[in-house]
Design an enzyme around this catalytic site. Structure first.
Site, mmCIF file in Angstrom:
data_model
loop_
_atom_site.group_PDB
_atom_site.id
_atom_site.type_symbol
_atom_site.label_atom_id
_atom_site.label_comp_id
_atom_site.label_asym_id
_atom_site.label_seq_id
_atom_site.Cartn_x
_atom_site.Cartn_y
_atom_site.Cartn_z
ATOM 1 N N GLU A 13 0.641 -1.175 -0.084
ATOM 2 C CA GLU A 13 -0.193 -0.041 -0.133
ATOM 3 C C GLU A 13 0.892 1.234 0.116
ATOM 4 O OE1 GLU A 13 -3.653 2.222 2.593
ATOM 5 O OE2 GLU A 13 -2.659 0.365 3.356
ATOM 6 N N ARG A 43 6.162 -13.046 9.242
ATOM 7 C CA ARG A 43 6.737 -11.513 8.962
ATOM 8 C C ARG A 43 8.026 -11.492 9.583
ATOM 9 N NH1 ARG A 43 5.458 -6.515 12.189
ATOM 10 N NH2 ARG A 43 4.789 -7.272 14.142
ATOM 11 N N LYS A 89 4.738 0.664 9.591
ATOM 12 C CA LYS A 89 4.540 1.916 8.864
ATOM 13 C C LYS A 89 4.179 2.836 9.558
ATOM 14 C CE LYS A 89 3.133 0.213 4.934
ATOM 15 N NZ LYS A 89 2.745 0.404 3.383
#
Length: 560
Positions: free
Chosen positions: A35, A260, A270
């Site tokens: 994104e 992850r 983020k």
């Protein structure tokens, strides 16, 4: 430096089986779907290497797709940063795609779900919808609008699209099961009203798809085979599979989750990284302390090192925190075999060789690479009566195991001569300001013809030819092992390391560095790996960023 063969993992095993059985009836097709609401970081490297690597190794395709469905947070600058970082890592996407290009197709799918009685327009507010979902131990309750007819829902949906209603007035929800054990499946939201211009589509749209609606369908539209996601998307797998099935795609993609990256002393959220930038805790997204690819690049790490690191830590089903030392090992291992050696003095202490001719400067020859590196080259190193050495390489009253310079002691100057400290000069405060030494001209090149040995070798720079430099010593940004996991209500920025950046001005470096382009990497002997800062360096005022340090045996002795 790079791995000859990719490491096996459970995802690679599944893809091998897909190819062998022809499960999807099309080539392996993966995607990296960020994104565009921030700069990509070290966690994204793992996904980039995995997705592009699988496509390469199985003769397939990998798309770079921007999941740009939130007009409030997204920006073209993030798109450009991600494109640049993927290229820098060494990958060329087979296609550059955008979820925002699928808005029309997604709206058509939404209309189809409404006509089939699989979706409805809910007019509850956000809080009512949240309360109606229930809890993990109790079922949700049906919306009072769940029984609207397909015709009424279709009319409302099209009026939402036409901009007749304000933000929050209605949402489109899937009609699945309000008692489903997976709370994601309790009539999830598909479309919402948001009167905000999109960075690519402008004001064409005022209804935007939710991530869960857009993601799987975008994969299906592109013919993705395996949708590779991190574990936080595991609960979303049910809605992913429901949507691609209900939308009528043949042999739709399937979602697989992997753990992850979690790295010590590092945040990879983020949202948190954006806070660090916006609140001025760092100088920007490319601050060399940031775990962003831009920051890592500015710090001097190579793409090969990142790829090797990502391949080495592998792909697993269960979360595990990676030690910072592991990451630094791969950075150091890569740089060791590729960068030239130079000498730099960070905390200068003057040495005057009283028996060396005044005004004379001679050129010594020094190898650019050590004997164990399969690269060749040398450079001239000027030598003069006055030199700079590291202040830490001298002690007036040395303890045991300190083999550097001290009063009356002889040491070797790297690539040069043996010198002996004869006199210590101090200022009025008692600070050592100068060492007066003698050199042995018979030891040129660093060896004595009579066979005598010295225990210490130190680096140095000619005072007559040294180049002044600024050196930025970077350390871990946080002082706690897991800054992502702080107690509720506690601000994670309170754990920032106050010593994450130490700026050293007045450092002295070899004059040969003057002619090198910005972005050049080096090992400063006995000090660490450094890169000349591509933004701030000037030919006569270079700035060097420390990439990673060397192991310091004396520091270990001192701490024991």
């Amino acid at each position: 430096m790079s791995h000859d063969a990719p490491r096996s993992n459970f995802i690679r095993d599944l893809v091998e089986e897909d190819v062998a059985t022809g499960r999807f009836g099309r080539p392996v097709t993966t995607r990296f779907p960020p994104e565009p609401n921030g700069y990509p970081h070290l966690g994204h490297v793992k996904s980039i290497v995995l997705n592009f690597g699988l496509a390469r190794d199985f003769g397939g395709r990998c798309n770079l797709r921007f999941d740009d469905t939130n007009p409030v947070t997204e920006d073209m600058k993030y798109v450009e940063a991600m494109k640049a970082d993927v290229r820098w890592l060494g990958y060329a996407p087979d296609a550059e795609l955008y979820a925002s290009d699928y808005f029309e197709r997604l709206f058509e799918i939404a209309e189809g779900l409404v006509r089939d009685g699989k979706a409805y327009v809910d007019s509850q507010n956000e809080e009512q919808i949240r309360e109606g979902r229930g809890t993990v131990t109790s079922a949700g309750t049906d919306s009072p609008y769940r029984g609207r007819s397909p015709e009424e829902n279709l009319d409302l949906l099209r009026r939402m699209r036409a901009g007749e209603f304000p933000d929050g007035a209605h949402v489109l929800r899937a009609k699945i099961d309000m008692a489903h054990p997976n709370m994601v499946m309790r009539d999830p939201l598909l479309l919402r009203i948001r009167h905000a211009p999109h960075y690519r589509r402008g004001s064409e749209w005022c209804v935007y798809p939710l991530y869960d609606f857009a993601h799987g369908l975008s994969d299906a539209i592109e013919g993705i085979t395996r949708s590779l996601c991190t574990l936080e998307f595991k609960d979303g797998r049910d809605i992913y599979e429901w949507l691609v099935r209900e939308a009528g795609f043949e042999r739709p993609p399937t979602q697989i989750e992997f753990a992850r990256l979690e790295l010590e002393y590092t945040v990879l959220s983020k949202r948190k990284l954006l806070r660090l930038v916006n609140e001025g805790h760092v100088s920007g997204w490319d601050d060399p302390r940031m775990p962003t690819i831009a920051g890592i690049r500015r710090r001097g790490v190579t793409p090969e090192a990142l790829r090797n690191f990502a391949e080495a830590i592998g792909v697993a089903r269960k979360p595990a925190r990676t030690e910072l030392a592991t990451y630094e090992h791969y950075v150091r291992d890569d740089l060791n075999m590729r960068v030239p050696r130079r000498m730099a003095v960070l905390k200068p202490l003057k040495v005057v060789l009283t028996n060396y001719p005044e005004g004379q400067v001679e050129e010594l020859e020094a190898p650019s690479y050590p004997h164990d590196v399969p690269l060749e080259g040398s450079r001239p190193v000027p030598f003069s009566r006055e030199l700079w050495i590291e202040r830490d390489d001298f002690m007036e009253e040395p303890p045991k195991k300190f083999f550097r310079l001290a009063p009356g002691r002889e040491v070797r100057l790297r690539y040069a001569y043996f010198i002996t400290c004869q006199e210590v000069v101090k200022d009025a405060d008692g600070t050592v300001v100068e060492l007066r030494c003698t050199y042995d001209p018979a030891t040129r090149g660093g060896d004595a013809p009579d066979g005598r040995k010295v225990q210490g070798t130190i680096h140095w720079v000619s005072a007559a030819r040294a180049l002044d430099a600024e050196v930025r010593l970077y350390e871990r940004l946080f002082s706690v092992l897991d800054p992502e996991d702080v107690p509720e209500g506690e601000d994670f920025t309170k754990h920032l390391n106050p010593d994450s950046l130490v700026v050293v001005r007045g450092a002295k470096v070899e004059p040969s560095l003057r002619d090198d382009p910005p972005g050049s990497r080096y090992q400063f002997e006995r000090t660490g790996y450094f890169v000349s800062d591509a933004e701030d360096s000037r030919p006569d005022a270079p700035v060097f960023n420390r990439t990673v340090g060397l192991r310091d045996s004396w520091a270990k002795v001192k701490g024991s």
